[in-house]
Design an enzyme around this catalytic site. Structure first.
Site, PDB file in Angstrom:
ATOM      1  N   MET A   1     -12.374   4.425  -0.269  1.00 21.50           N
ATOM      2  CA  MET A   1     -12.978   4.688   1.051  1.00 21.50           C
ATOM      3  C   MET A   1     -13.653   6.048   0.934  1.00 21.50           C
ATOM      4  O   MET A   1     -13.129   7.066   1.396  1.00 21.50           O
ATOM      5  CB  MET A   1     -11.887   4.690   2.139  1.00 21.50           C
ATOM      6  CG  MET A   1     -11.432   3.296   2.523  1.00 21.50           C
ATOM      7  SD  MET A   1      -9.764   3.275   3.205  1.00 21.50           S
ATOM      8  CE  MET A   1      -8.827   3.182   1.678  1.00 21.50           C
TER       9      MET A   1
ATOM     10  N   HIS B   1      -8.593   0.857  -3.823  1.00 23.07           N
ATOM     11  CA  HIS B   1      -9.506   0.678  -2.693  1.00 23.07           C
ATOM     12  C   HIS B   1     -10.164   2.022  -2.387  1.00 23.07           C
ATOM     13  O   HIS B   1      -9.515   2.930  -1.889  1.00 23.07           O
ATOM     14  CB  HIS B   1      -8.661   0.160  -1.499  1.00 23.07           C
ATOM     15  CG  HIS B   1      -9.381   0.085  -0.200  1.00 23.07           C
ATOM     16  ND1 HIS B   1      -8.703  -0.111   0.997  1.00 23.07           N
ATOM     17  CD2 HIS B   1     -10.696   0.157   0.125  1.00 23.07           C
ATOM     18  CE1 HIS B   1      -9.573  -0.149   1.999  1.00 23.07           C
ATOM     19  NE2 HIS B   1     -10.784   0.027   1.498  1.00 23.07           N
TER      20      HIS B   1
ATOM     21  N   SER C   1       0.841  -1.198   0.000  1.00 24.47           N
ATOM     22  CA  SER C   1       0.000   0.000   0.000  1.00 24.47           C
ATOM     23  C   SER C   1       0.872   1.242   0.000  1.00 24.47           C
ATOM     24  O   SER C   1       1.616   1.493   0.959  1.00 24.47           O
ATOM     25  CB  SER C   1      -0.903   0.012   1.236  1.00 24.47           C
ATOM     26  OG  SER C   1      -1.458   1.301   1.381  1.00 24.47           O
TER      27      SER C   1
ATOM     28  N   HIS D   1      -1.281  -1.348  -4.204  1.00 24.94           N
ATOM     29  CA  HIS D   1      -2.558  -1.012  -3.572  1.00 24.94           C
ATOM     30  C   HIS D   1      -2.638   0.502  -3.381  1.00 24.94           C
ATOM     31  O   HIS D   1      -1.750   1.120  -2.790  1.00 24.94           O
ATOM     32  CB  HIS D   1      -2.642  -1.733  -2.227  1.00 24.94           C
ATOM     33  CG  HIS D   1      -3.934  -1.563  -1.505  1.00 24.94           C
ATOM     34  ND1 HIS D   1      -5.064  -2.321  -1.767  1.00 24.94           N
ATOM     35  CD2 HIS D   1      -4.288  -0.729  -0.492  1.00 24.94           C
ATOM     36  CE1 HIS D   1      -6.039  -1.963  -0.954  1.00 24.94           C
ATOM     37  NE2 HIS D   1      -5.596  -0.993  -0.172  1.00 24.94           N
TER      38      HIS D   1
ATOM     39  N   ASP E   1      -4.966   3.576  -1.901  1.00 21.19           N
ATOM     40  CA  ASP E   1      -6.070   3.929  -1.005  1.00 21.19           C
ATOM     41  C   ASP E   1      -6.610   5.301  -1.356  1.00 21.19           C
ATOM     42  O   ASP E   1      -5.918   6.315  -1.180  1.00 21.19           O
ATOM     43  CB  ASP E   1      -5.579   3.921   0.448  1.00 21.19           C
ATOM     44  CG  ASP E   1      -5.259   2.516   0.924  1.00 21.19           C
ATOM     45  OD1 ASP E   1      -6.177   1.683   0.904  1.00 21.19           O
ATOM     46  OD2 ASP E   1      -4.099   2.256   1.291  1.00 21.19           O
TER      47      ASP E   1
ATOM     48  N   MET F   1     -11.414  -5.814   5.854  1.00 22.85           N
ATOM     49  CA  MET F   1     -10.558  -4.891   6.607  1.00 22.85           C
ATOM     50  C   MET F   1     -10.157  -5.538   7.929  1.00 22.85           C
ATOM     51  O   MET F   1     -11.009  -6.019   8.676  1.00 22.85           O
ATOM     52  CB  MET F   1     -11.290  -3.574   6.894  1.00 22.85           C
ATOM     53  CG  MET F   1     -11.557  -2.691   5.688  1.00 22.85           C
ATOM     54  SD  MET F   1     -10.102  -2.278   4.702  1.00 22.85           S
ATOM     55  CE  MET F   1      -9.093  -1.370   5.869  1.00 22.85           C
TER      56      MET F   1
ATOM     57  N   ASP G   1      -6.658  -6.400   4.488  1.00 20.64           N
ATOM     58  CA  ASP G   1      -5.996  -5.090   4.480  1.00 20.64           C
ATOM     59  C   ASP G   1      -5.909  -4.523   5.894  1.00 20.64           C
ATOM     60  O   ASP G   1      -6.940  -4.250   6.512  1.00 20.64           O
ATOM     61  CB  ASP G   1      -6.814  -4.153   3.574  1.00 20.64           C
ATOM     62  CG  ASP G   1      -6.170  -2.802   3.359  1.00 20.64           C
ATOM     63  OD1 ASP G   1      -5.068  -2.555   3.901  1.00 20.64           O
ATOM     64  OD2 ASP G   1      -6.784  -1.989   2.642  1.00 20.64           O
TER      65      ASP G   1
ATOM     66  N   MET H   1      -9.194   8.027  -0.379  1.00 21.10           N
ATOM     67  CA  MET H   1     -10.054   8.450   0.749  1.00 21.10           C
ATOM     68  C   MET H   1     -10.556   9.863   0.496  1.00 21.10           C
ATOM     69  O   MET H   1      -9.800  10.707  -0.007  1.00 21.10           O
ATOM     70  CB  MET H   1      -9.246   8.435   2.047  1.00 21.10           C
ATOM     71  CG  MET H   1      -8.539   7.127   2.322  1.00 21.10           C
ATOM     72  SD  MET H   1      -7.710   7.185   3.921  1.00 21.10           S
ATOM     73  CE  MET H   1      -6.745   5.668   3.832  1.00 21.10           C
TER      74      MET H   1
HETATM   75  C1  DX5 Z   1      -6.202   1.650   5.671  1.00 23.02           C
HETATM   76  C2  DX5 Z   1      -5.785   1.264   4.286  1.00 23.02           C
HETATM   77  C3  DX5 Z   1      -4.661   0.313   4.188  1.00 23.02           C
HETATM   78  C4  DX5 Z   1      -3.376   0.771   4.816  1.00 23.02           C
HETATM   79  C5  DX5 Z   1      -2.724  -0.453   5.391  1.00 23.02           C
HETATM   80  O1  DX5 Z   1      -7.394   2.342   5.582  1.00 23.02           O
HETATM   81  O2  DX5 Z   1      -6.883   0.671   3.598  1.00 23.02           O
HETATM   82  O3  DX5 Z   1      -4.449  -0.098   2.842  1.00 23.02           O
HETATM   83  O4  DX5 Z   1      -2.494   1.403   3.934  1.00 23.02           O
HETATM   84  O5  DX5 Z   1      -1.596  -0.064   6.077  1.00 23.02           O
HETATM   85  P1  DX5 Z   1      -0.849  -1.003   7.112  1.00 23.02           P
HETATM   86  O6  DX5 Z   1      -0.382  -2.229   6.375  1.00 23.02           O
HETATM   87  O7  DX5 Z   1       0.265  -0.145   7.600  1.00 23.02           O
HETATM   88  O8  DX5 Z   1      -1.836  -1.370   8.204  1.00 23.02           O
HETATM   89 ZN    ZN Z   2      -6.494  -0.216   1.597  1.00 23.78          ZN
END
Ligand code: DX5
Ligand code: ZN
Length: 213
Positions: free
Chosen positions: A66, A64, A6, A31, A33, A135, A173, A35
Site C-alpha cells: 500500500m 501487500h 495478517s 500476509h 502489509d 479490498m 482482505d 504501508m
Molecule cells: C488493511 C490491511 C489488512 C488488514 C486486515 O489495510 O490490508 O490486511 O490487516 O485486518 P482485519 O482482518 O482486521 O480487517
Molecule cells: Zn492487506
C-alpha cells in the site's frame, strides 16, 4: 479456502513468538502489509523486518503493498522471495510492465482493487495475473468492518477470470471472520486475509480452522 493471517494485528513486541504460533496453525501464507504513509495514512514495516519474519516463518509470505512508487518497493523486497507480491492498481500507471518485472523475479504477481474500483479496469490485464486482491475495507488499518458489496464484485470478477484466466486466484482482505466466510466462498473467493479475527482470538488454530471451509 486458503487462509493468510495478517501480522498487522499481531503483537509486534512479541513478533517472534507470534510468527511461531501462527505457523503452528493450518494457515497457508503469512500476509504482510507494507504501508508507506503516503498511499495510506499509516506506516508499517520495511524489508529489514520482513526479512526477519521470513526467516522465522515456515509459511510463504503474501506481501501487500500500500505504497506510492511500487517499482521501488518491488526492488526493495524482491530478494525476500515471497510467494506473492500485490500492488494497488489505483497507484500504478504501468501495471502490465510491473507484473512482468515481478514475475521475472520468480514471484507470483497480483493487483489490489480498493472498495470503489470496478474490476472492469483489469479486463485486459487478467490473463497476466496470478491473483487479484479485492479490498473489503479501506486500506490502512486492521479491525475495520467488512464492506459487503465486495461479494457482488467477487462474482463479477469470477466470471471474468473463468473466461480469460481460470488459474487466477481471488483474494479478499479486510473484516473477514467466521460470519462472512461462507458468503465469500459462495462468491468465488479462493483466499482470505484475516488480521483481527485471528490475532485477537484466544486460539489461533481454532480461528484459522473456522475459515478453512
Ligand atoms: C488493511 C490491511 C489488512 C488488514 C486486515 O489495510 O490490508 O490486511 O490487516 O485486518 P482485519 O482482518 O482486521 O480487517
Ligand atoms: Zn492487506
Amino acid at each position: 479456502m486458503l487462509v493468510a493471517p495478517s501480522i498487522l494485528s499481531c503483537d509486534f513486541g512479541r513478533i517472534n513468538e507470534e510468527i511461531s504460533a501462527i505457523c503452528k496453525t493450518d494457515c497457508d501464507f503469512i500476509h504482510v502489509d507494507v504501508m508507506d504513509g503516503h498511499f495510506v495514512p499509516n506506516l508499517t514495516i520495511g524489508p529489514v523486518v520482513v526479512e526477519s519474519v521470513n526467516k522465522i516463518s515456515s509459511k510463504p509470505l503474501d506481501i501487500h503493498f500500500m505504497v506510492q512508487n511500487n517499482t521501488f518497493f518491488v526492488e526493495l523486497f524482491k530478494d525476500i522471495k515471497p510467494e506473492f507480491i500485490t500492488f494497488h492498481i489505483e497507484e500504478e500507471k504501468h501495471p502490465h510492465r510491473l507484473i512482468q518485472k515481478i514475475k521475472d523475479y520468480g514471484i507470483k504477481a497480483g493487483v489490489v482493487l480498493n472498495p470503489h474500483t470496478n474490476p472492469s479496469i483489469i479486463e485486459y490485464l487478467i490473463e497476466y495475473l496470478d491473483i487479484v486482491l479485492l479490498m473489503s475495507v479501506n486500506p490502512g488499518f486492521g479491525g475495520q468492518s467488512f464492506i459487503s458489496n465486495v461479494l457482488e464484485k467477487s462474482k463479477v470478477l469470477k466470471e471474468m477470470i473463468e473466461k480469460r484466466n481460470p488459474k487466477c486466484l481471488i483474494e479478499i482482505d479486510g473484516g473477514v471472520n467466521d460470519k462472512n466466510i461462507h458468503l465469500l466462498k459462495e462468491s468465488g473467493v479462493d483466499m482470505v486475509v484475516a488480521g483481527n479475527y485471528i490475532f485477537k482470538s484466544s486460539d489461533y488454530s481454532q480461528a484459522v480452522k473456522s475459515l478453512k471451509i
